[in-house]
Design an enzyme around this catalytic site. Structure first.
Site, PDB file in Angstrom:
ATOM      1  N   SER A  38       0.816  -1.248  -0.038  1.00  0.00           N
ATOM      2  CA  SER A  38      -0.076  -0.023   0.076  1.00  0.00           C
ATOM      3  C   SER A  38       0.742   1.249  -0.001  1.00  0.00           C
ATOM      4  O   SER A  38       0.179   2.405  -0.258  1.00  0.00           O
ATOM      5  CB  SER A  38      -0.858   0.075   1.147  1.00  0.00           C
ATOM      6  OG  SER A  38      -0.345   0.170   2.403  1.00  0.00           O
ATOM      7  N   LYS A  92       1.009   4.807   6.966  1.00  0.00           N
ATOM      8  CA  LYS A  92       0.351   5.684   5.802  1.00  0.00           C
ATOM      9  C   LYS A  92       1.159   6.954   5.829  1.00  0.00           C
ATOM     10  O   LYS A  92       1.733   7.130   6.799  1.00  0.00           O
ATOM     11  CB  LYS A  92      -1.166   5.835   6.002  1.00  0.00           C
ATOM     12  CG  LYS A  92      -1.936   4.417   5.820  1.00  0.00           C
ATOM     13  CD  LYS A  92      -1.918   3.896   4.770  1.00  0.00           C
ATOM     14  CE  LYS A  92      -2.560   2.232   4.835  1.00  0.00           C
ATOM     15  NZ  LYS A  92      -2.308   1.514   3.844  1.00  0.00           N
TER      16      LYS A  92
END
Length: 216
Positions: A38, A92
């Site tokens: 990701s 993230k």
């Protein structure tokens, strides 16, 4: 009791070392193994990421209880957090901080009414890498040739004590577009650099070029 005392006497140095190391990893710094794609191309699967757990808070060891707020996450920071919504530990990039307005149109961010600048990068088989200029700093993001449902969202205003975070692999990341905004209380720390990286597709051989690689 005699058995316990003998065990302590014979192993106290090791026990103290393990206890101190556990406290250090819980409250000061730790490493996080990245199992997904990701955050590609910034972070690869198999990277072990050094996380500064005192970047934002001084915490009671083994808890999320903050004793002292040291700093606030900034736009562009790569954060590690325990997500209740995802029931998982995630890594993230911070895109929006409290007070910001953020929207996404065709995988291009608009923050506080200004569209970010993008530079074309490398072409891949099914995606393209672009350089995104966020908060005055450049980093590379990956965009699928066939846009996903994650390629856009309507404008949102970030409330106090929440953050909007996204993966750099924009069409392949379950981030704030899926799990919602990130509460400040879920933050574990700031990702600084890759300690070591193991190539899962090549017999777990270490990637020499990624050892002690700084993240941006």
């Amino acid at each position: 009791m005699k058995v316990l005392y003998k065990f302590w006497k014979n192993n106290r140095s090791l026990i103290v070392f393990i206890a101190l190391m556990s406290v250090f990893r819980s409250a000061v710094a730790d490493w996080y193994e990245v199992p997904t794609s990701s955050m590609k191309p910034t972070i690869e699967q198999g990277d072990r990421i050094l996380t500064d757990k005192m970047a934002y808070d001084l915490r009671v060891p083994f808890t999320h209880i903050s004793l002292l707020k040291i700093n606030e996450p900034q736009t562009g920071d790569i954060i590690v957090f325990d997500s209740q919504a995802a029931d998982n530990r995630l890594i993230k990039r911070v895109i929006g901080v409290p007070g910001d307005t953020v929207s996404l149109v065709n995988n291009e961010l608009i923050i506080n009414g200004k569209k970010l600048n993008y530079e074309h990068g490398q072409n891949n088989i099914d995606s393209v890498d672009k350089v995104e200029i966020l908060n005055g700093k450049k980093h590379t993001i990956r965009i699928a040739n066939v846009p996903s449902q994650l390629a856009g969202f309507e404008m949102i205003t970030i409330p106090d004590d929440y953050y909007l975070a996204m993966g750099d692999n924009r069409d392949n990341s379950a981030d704030s577009r899926v799990i919602g905004l990130i509460p400040r209380g879920e933050l574990l720390g700031k990702a600084n650099k890759v300690i070591v990286s193991l190539d899962y597709d090549n017999y777990y051989i270490p990637r020499k070029e990624r050892v002690l690689l700084s993240l941006n």
